[in-house]
Design a protein around this motif. Structure first.
Motif, mmCIF file in Angstrom:
data_model
loop_
_atom_site.group_PDB
_atom_site.id
_atom_site.type_symbol
_atom_site.label_atom_id
_atom_site.label_comp_id
_atom_site.label_asym_id
_atom_site.label_seq_id
_atom_site.Cartn_x
_atom_site.Cartn_y
_atom_site.Cartn_z
ATOM 1 N N MET A 236 -8.801 6.938 5.973
ATOM 2 C CA MET A 236 -7.850 6.705 7.051
ATOM 3 C C MET A 236 -6.632 7.566 6.802
ATOM 4 O O MET A 236 -6.135 7.633 5.677
ATOM 5 C CB MET A 236 -7.456 5.237 7.093
ATOM 6 N N PRO A 237 -6.123 8.233 7.843
ATOM 7 C CA PRO A 237 -4.956 9.084 7.628
ATOM 8 C C PRO A 237 -3.690 8.263 7.368
ATOM 9 O O PRO A 237 -3.501 7.193 7.926
ATOM 10 C CB PRO A 237 -4.833 9.875 8.939
ATOM 11 N N CYS A 238 -2.845 8.790 6.508
ATOM 12 C CA CYS A 238 -1.560 8.162 6.201
ATOM 13 C C CYS A 238 -0.679 8.230 7.449
ATOM 14 O O CYS A 238 -0.618 9.264 8.106
ATOM 15 C CB CYS A 238 -0.889 8.895 5.042
ATOM 16 N N PRO A 239 0.023 7.141 7.800
ATOM 17 C CA PRO A 239 0.890 7.167 8.976
ATOM 18 C C PRO A 239 2.057 8.142 8.834
ATOM 19 O O PRO A 239 2.594 8.617 9.835
ATOM 20 C CB PRO A 239 1.417 5.735 9.086
ATOM 21 N N SER A 240 2.447 8.489 7.606
ATOM 22 C CA SER A 240 3.595 9.372 7.397
ATOM 23 C C SER A 240 3.213 10.845 7.320
ATOM 24 O O SER A 240 3.748 11.677 8.036
ATOM 25 C CB SER A 240 4.329 8.985 6.112
ATOM 26 N N CYS A 241 2.261 11.169 6.409
ATOM 27 C CA CYS A 241 1.937 12.586 6.181
ATOM 28 C C CYS A 241 0.636 13.027 6.839
ATOM 29 O O CYS A 241 0.381 14.223 6.965
ATOM 30 C CB CYS A 241 1.882 12.883 4.687
ATOM 31 N N GLY A 242 -0.219 12.102 7.237
ATOM 32 C CA GLY A 242 -1.460 12.455 7.924
ATOM 33 C C GLY A 242 -2.620 12.776 7.004
ATOM 34 O O GLY A 242 -3.729 13.028 7.477
ATOM 35 N N GLU A 243 -2.411 12.791 5.685
ATOM 36 C CA GLU A 243 -3.498 13.052 4.747
ATOM 37 C C GLU A 243 -4.439 11.847 4.703
ATOM 38 O O GLU A 243 -3.997 10.708 4.707
ATOM 39 C CB GLU A 243 -2.961 13.321 3.344
ATOM 40 N N VAL A 244 -5.729 12.118 4.634
ATOM 41 C CA VAL A 244 -6.714 11.044 4.612
ATOM 42 C C VAL A 244 -6.665 10.347 3.252
ATOM 43 O O VAL A 244 -6.670 10.988 2.206
ATOM 44 C CB VAL A 244 -8.128 11.589 4.885
ATOM 45 N N GLN A 245 -6.602 9.013 3.283
ATOM 46 C CA GLN A 245 -6.560 8.195 2.085
ATOM 47 C C GLN A 245 -7.802 7.303 2.056
ATOM 48 O O GLN A 245 -8.261 6.838 3.083
ATOM 49 C CB GLN A 245 -5.308 7.323 2.072
ATOM 50 N N TYR A 246 -8.313 7.066 0.864
ATOM 51 C CA TYR A 246 -9.511 6.253 0.679
ATOM 52 C C TYR A 246 -9.167 5.067 -0.216
ATOM 53 O O TYR A 246 -8.202 5.105 -0.975
ATOM 54 C CB TYR A 246 -10.621 7.075 0.016
ATOM 55 N N LEU A 247 -9.971 4.020 -0.152
ATOM 56 C CA LEU A 247 -9.795 2.898 -1.063
ATOM 57 C C LEU A 247 -10.211 3.350 -2.462
ATOM 58 O O LEU A 247 -11.238 4.006 -2.634
ATOM 59 C CB LEU A 247 -10.648 1.710 -0.637
ATOM 60 N N SER A 248 -9.408 2.990 -3.471
ATOM 61 C CA SER A 248 -9.727 3.401 -4.838
ATOM 62 C C SER A 248 -10.914 2.607 -5.375
ATOM 63 O O SER A 248 -11.206 1.504 -4.920
ATOM 64 C CB SER A 248 -8.512 3.216 -5.752
ATOM 65 N N ARG A 249 -11.564 3.180 -6.358
ATOM 66 C CA ARG A 249 -12.721 2.533 -6.967
ATOM 67 C C ARG A 249 -12.316 1.232 -7.650
ATOM 68 O O ARG A 249 -13.023 0.225 -7.567
ATOM 69 C CB ARG A 249 -13.374 3.481 -7.965
ATOM 70 N N GLU A 250 -11.165 1.224 -8.310
ATOM 71 C CA GLU A 250 -10.698 0.018 -8.990
ATOM 72 C C GLU A 250 -10.451 -1.108 -7.998
ATOM 73 O O GLU A 250 -10.788 -2.266 -8.259
ATOM 74 C CB GLU A 250 -9.415 0.299 -9.774
ATOM 75 N N TYR A 251 -9.868 -0.773 -6.844
ATOM 76 C CA TYR A 251 -9.621 -1.797 -5.831
ATOM 77 C C TYR A 251 -10.935 -2.371 -5.311
ATOM 78 O O TYR A 251 -11.079 -3.574 -5.156
ATOM 79 C CB TYR A 251 -8.812 -1.231 -4.659
ATOM 80 N N THR B 2 0.840 -1.191 0.000
ATOM 81 C CA THR B 2 0.000 0.000 0.000
ATOM 82 C C THR B 2 0.881 1.249 0.000
ATOM 83 O O THR B 2 1.789 1.379 0.802
ATOM 84 C CB THR B 2 -0.903 -0.003 1.247
ATOM 85 N N ARG B 3 0.590 2.170 -0.919
ATOM 86 C CA ARG B 3 1.389 3.383 -1.061
ATOM 87 C C ARG B 3 0.473 4.606 -0.989
ATOM 88 O O ARG B 3 -0.556 4.654 -1.657
ATOM 89 C CB ARG B 3 2.135 3.363 -2.386
ATOM 90 N N CYS B 4 0.876 5.589 -0.189
ATOM 91 C CA CYS B 4 0.121 6.834 -0.054
ATOM 92 C C CYS B 4 0.175 7.606 -1.366
ATOM 93 O O CYS B 4 1.237 7.745 -1.974
ATOM 94 C CB CYS B 4 0.711 7.674 1.082
ATOM 95 N N ARG B 5 -0.965 8.105 -1.820
ATOM 96 C CA ARG B 5 -1.014 8.884 -3.056
ATOM 97 C C ARG B 5 -0.479 10.299 -2.851
ATOM 98 O O ARG B 5 -0.100 10.950 -3.812
ATOM 99 C CB ARG B 5 -2.452 8.971 -3.573
ATOM 100 N N ASN B 6 -0.425 10.770 -1.621
ATOM 101 C CA ASN B 6 0.021 12.127 -1.356
ATOM 102 C C ASN B 6 1.543 12.194 -1.222
ATOM 103 O O ASN B 6 2.201 12.942 -1.928
ATOM 104 C CB ASN B 6 -0.654 12.659 -0.083
ATOM 105 N N LEU C 179 -4.887 2.977 -2.891
ATOM 106 C CA LEU C 179 -5.483 4.127 -2.227
ATOM 107 C C LEU C 179 -5.742 5.255 -3.215
ATOM 108 O O LEU C 179 -5.153 5.310 -4.287
ATOM 109 C CB LEU C 179 -4.557 4.618 -1.116
ATOM 110 N N ALA C 180 -6.629 6.161 -2.826
ATOM 111 C CA ALA C 180 -6.942 7.344 -3.610
ATOM 112 C C ALA C 180 -6.955 8.551 -2.689
ATOM 113 O O ALA C 180 -7.207 8.437 -1.489
ATOM 114 C CB ALA C 180 -8.299 7.187 -4.290
ATOM 115 N N THR D 24 -16.839 7.633 -5.828
ATOM 116 C CA THR D 24 -18.119 6.957 -5.717
ATOM 117 C C THR D 24 -18.429 6.221 -7.016
ATOM 118 O O THR D 24 -17.830 6.478 -8.058
ATOM 119 C CB THR D 24 -19.247 7.966 -5.428
ATOM 120 N N TRP D 25 -19.372 5.310 -6.941
ATOM 121 C CA TRP D 25 -19.792 4.580 -8.134
ATOM 122 C C TRP D 25 -20.444 5.528 -9.137
ATOM 123 O O TRP D 25 -20.347 5.343 -10.323
ATOM 124 C CB TRP D 25 -20.780 3.481 -7.755
#
Length: 104
Positions: A27-42, A2-6, A91-92, A97-98
């Motif tokens: 969920m916030p990234c453990p490194s930068c704190g930016e909120v990350q979401y599951l991508s639509r493709e995943y 898993t890789r943070c997009r930010n 992550l996104a 949304t759909w």
């Protein structure tokens, strides 16, 4: 992994497991704190992989397999699906949304 997009930093296994186990959308990234979401493709891929479990329930209808063997098969399938989900999490930056797919 898993890789943070930010920030582009890889998440550790603990953070990935926490993301996998929580039901919150972001969920916030453990490194930068930016909120990350599951991508639509995943989410689409994970839905298809998860549909394999009900298909396994049909096996006893066609073959005479002992209950113990079926239990082992279900545990192995559940473990394999969990590992596949954890290994392929994407992550996104924003929640997709759909409905967005219809207008792209």
């Amino acid at each position: 992994m898993t890789r943070c997009r930010n920030c582009g930093d890889n998440w550790n296994v603990r953070a990935t497991l926490k993301r996998y186990a929580t039901s919150t959308p972001g969920m916030p990234c453990p490194s930068c704190g930016e909120v990350q979401y599951l991508s639509r493709e995943y989410r689409e891929r994970s839905m298809l992989v998860t549909l394999l479990i009900p298909l396994l329930m049909l096996i006893p209808a066609f073959f005479n397999i002992p209950v113990v063997t079926m239990a082992i098969l279900f545990v192995a399938a559940f473990t394999a699906i969990a590992v596949i989900h954890l290994a392929t999490i994407e992550l996104a930056d924003e929640q997709e949304t759909w409905r967005q797919r219809l207008y792209e």
